[in-house]
Scaffold this motif. Structure first.
Motif, PDB file in Angstrom:
ATOM      1  N   VAL A 134       0.848  -1.194   0.000  1.00  0.00           N
ATOM      2  CA  VAL A 134       0.000   0.000   0.000  1.00  0.00           C
ATOM      3  C   VAL A 134       0.881   1.241   0.000  1.00  0.00           C
ATOM      4  CG1 VAL A 134      -1.779   1.285   1.248  1.00  0.00           C
ATOM      5  CG2 VAL A 134      -1.823  -1.225   1.240  1.00  0.00           C
ATOM      6  N   TYR A 135       0.612   2.123  -0.939  1.00  0.00           N
ATOM      7  CA  TYR A 135       1.280   3.418  -0.993  1.00  0.00           C
ATOM      8  C   TYR A 135       0.249   4.477  -0.629  1.00  0.00           C
ATOM      9  CZ  TYR A 135       5.014   1.043  -3.542  1.00  0.00           C
ATOM     10  OH  TYR A 135       6.022   0.195  -3.915  1.00  0.00           O
ATOM     11  N   GLU A 136       0.444   5.103   0.509  1.00  0.00           N
ATOM     12  CA  GLU A 136      -0.433   6.191   0.945  1.00  0.00           C
ATOM     13  C   GLU A 136       0.095   7.470   0.307  1.00  0.00           C
ATOM     14  OE1 GLU A 136      -3.121   5.550   2.382  1.00  0.00           O
ATOM     15  OE2 GLU A 136      -2.832   3.716   3.553  1.00  0.00           O
ATOM     16  N   LEU A 137      -0.592   7.969  -0.700  1.00  0.00           N
ATOM     17  CA  LEU A 137      -0.080   9.079  -1.487  1.00  0.00           C
ATOM     18  C   LEU A 137       0.037  10.379  -0.698  1.00  0.00           C
ATOM     19  CD1 LEU A 137      -1.774   8.434  -4.936  1.00  0.00           C
ATOM     20  CD2 LEU A 137       0.472   7.724  -4.110  1.00  0.00           C
ATOM     21  N   ASP A 138      -0.663  10.464   0.423  1.00  0.00           N
ATOM     22  CA  ASP A 138      -0.514  11.660   1.250  1.00  0.00           C
ATOM     23  C   ASP A 138       0.638  11.526   2.238  1.00  0.00           C
ATOM     24  OD1 ASP A 138      -2.035   9.674   2.502  1.00  0.00           O
ATOM     25  OD2 ASP A 138      -3.222  11.090   3.663  1.00  0.00           O
ATOM     26  N   GLU A 139       1.360  10.412   2.195  1.00  0.00           N
ATOM     27  CA  GLU A 139       2.478  10.199   3.111  1.00  0.00           C
ATOM     28  C   GLU A 139       3.799   9.890   2.407  1.00  0.00           C
ATOM     29  OE1 GLU A 139       1.256   7.082   5.778  1.00  0.00           O
ATOM     30  OE2 GLU A 139       0.154   8.490   7.047  1.00  0.00           O
ATOM     31  N   VAL A 140       3.764   9.433   1.166  1.00  0.00           N
ATOM     32  CA  VAL A 140       5.004   9.046   0.477  1.00  0.00           C
ATOM     33  C   VAL A 140       5.590  10.242  -0.277  1.00  0.00           C
ATOM     34  CG1 VAL A 140       4.285   6.642   0.201  1.00  0.00           C
ATOM     35  CG2 VAL A 140       3.845   8.259  -1.634  1.00  0.00           C
ATOM     36  N   PRO A 141       6.932  10.242  -0.432  1.00  0.00           N
ATOM     37  CA  PRO A 141       7.543  11.287  -1.259  1.00  0.00           C
ATOM     38  C   PRO A 141       7.007  11.195  -2.692  1.00  0.00           C
ATOM     39  CG  PRO A 141       9.216  10.031  -0.063  1.00  0.00           C
ATOM     40  CD  PRO A 141       7.903   9.330   0.144  1.00  0.00           C
ATOM     41  N   TYR A 142       6.823  12.313  -3.320  1.00  0.00           N
ATOM     42  CA  TYR A 142       6.348  12.386  -4.705  1.00  0.00           C
ATOM     43  C   TYR A 142       4.915  11.870  -4.864  1.00  0.00           C
ATOM     44  CZ  TYR A 142      11.370  12.867  -5.252  1.00  0.00           C
ATOM     45  OH  TYR A 142      12.673  13.263  -5.112  1.00  0.00           O
ATOM     46  N   GLY A 143       4.145  11.884  -3.805  1.00  0.00           N
ATOM     47  CA  GLY A 143       2.757  11.414  -3.871  1.00  0.00           C
ATOM     48  C   GLY A 143       1.939  12.151  -4.911  1.00  0.00           C
ATOM     49  N   GLY A 144       2.157  13.446  -5.028  1.00  0.00           N
ATOM     50  CA  GLY A 144       1.431  14.235  -6.029  1.00  0.00           C
ATOM     51  C   GLY A 144       1.775  13.824  -7.443  1.00  0.00           C
ATOM     52  N   GLN A 145       3.051  13.557  -7.694  1.00  0.00           N
ATOM     53  CA  GLN A 145       3.469  13.104  -9.033  1.00  0.00           C
ATOM     54  C   GLN A 145       2.870  11.734  -9.351  1.00  0.00           C
ATOM     55  OE1 GLN A 145       7.731  13.131  -9.002  1.00  0.00           O
ATOM     56  NE2 GLN A 145       7.868  15.321  -9.449  1.00  0.00           N
ATOM     57  N   ILE A 146       2.855  10.861  -8.360  1.00  0.00           N
ATOM     58  CA  ILE A 146       2.288   9.531  -8.565  1.00  0.00           C
ATOM     59  C   ILE A 146       0.799   9.653  -8.880  1.00  0.00           C
ATOM     60  CG2 ILE A 146       1.768   7.324  -7.447  1.00  0.00           C
ATOM     61  CD1 ILE A 146       4.380   7.837  -5.768  1.00  0.00           C
ATOM     62  N   GLU A 147       0.124  10.519  -8.146  1.00  0.00           N
ATOM     63  CA  GLU A 147      -1.309  10.714  -8.371  1.00  0.00           C
ATOM     64  C   GLU A 147      -1.579  11.245  -9.778  1.00  0.00           C
ATOM     65  OE1 GLU A 147      -5.179  12.498  -6.035  1.00  0.00           O
ATOM     66  OE2 GLU A 147      -3.187  12.756  -5.168  1.00  0.00           O
ATOM     67  N   ARG A 148      -0.774  12.182 -10.242  1.00  0.00           N
ATOM     68  CA  ARG A 148      -0.939  12.698 -11.606  1.00  0.00           C
ATOM     69  C   ARG A 148      -0.687  11.597 -12.640  1.00  0.00           C
ATOM     70  NH1 ARG A 148       1.017  17.028  -8.929  1.00  0.00           N
ATOM     71  NH2 ARG A 148       3.209  16.690  -9.385  1.00  0.00           N
ATOM     72  N   ALA A 149       0.294  10.750 -12.398  1.00  0.00           N
ATOM     73  CA  ALA A 149       0.567   9.636 -13.316  1.00  0.00           C
ATOM     74  C   ALA A 149      -0.621   8.676 -13.362  1.00  0.00           C
ATOM     75  CB  ALA A 149       1.836   8.900 -12.895  1.00  0.00           C
ATOM     76  N   LEU A 150      -1.218   8.398 -12.210  1.00  0.00           N
ATOM     77  CA  LEU A 150      -2.393   7.523 -12.173  1.00  0.00           C
ATOM     78  C   LEU A 150      -3.548   8.144 -12.952  1.00  0.00           C
ATOM     79  CD1 LEU A 150      -2.214   6.395  -8.437  1.00  0.00           C
ATOM     80  CD2 LEU A 150      -1.803   4.952 -10.454  1.00  0.00           C
ATOM     81  N   GLN A 151      -3.720   9.451 -12.830  1.00  0.00           N
ATOM     82  CA  GLN A 151      -4.769  10.127 -13.584  1.00  0.00           C
ATOM     83  C   GLN A 151      -4.502  10.040 -15.081  1.00  0.00           C
ATOM     84  OE1 GLN A 151      -4.667  13.972 -11.692  1.00  0.00           O
ATOM     85  NE2 GLN A 151      -6.259  13.404 -10.211  1.00  0.00           N
TER      86      GLN A 151
END
Length: 102
Positions: A40-57
């Protein structure tokens, strides 16, 4: 997207989540309830969470969490996971990915 591909490689189940998202909690509980131990990667806790979220989008995930990968395959969000569960297809997917054994 390359970052996401690396994060899901060699892991039977990966869930991208947020600690404050109730649907993320529901999906993690459902999959863990079968005996799987998802990464599990908690995007509000991992480094680069915002970038990962944009990639998922960019991969078509809307909403961007929770997002589930099983056997390196993008399953999708909660609607797709629950649909697999209702059709009795989720457990066979987890077995094929090596996430659970019967």
């Amino acid at each position: 997207m390359e970052m996401v591909t690396r994060m899901v490689a060699d892991r039977p189940v990966v869930i991208f989540s947020r600690t404050t998202c109730c649907m993320s909690h529901t999906i993690k509980t459902l999959i863990s309830g079968f005996g799987a131990n998802p990464t599990v990667y908690e995007l509000d806790e991992v480094p680069y969470g915002g970038q990962i979220e944009r990639a998922l989008q960019q991969m078509g995930c809307k909403p961007s969490v929770p997002v589930v990968f099983i056997g390196r395959q993008l399953i999708g969000g909660p609607n797709q996971v629950m649909s697999l569960q209702v059709k009795n297809q989720l457990v066979p997917l987890l077995i094929r990915a090596g996430a659970i054994w019967l």
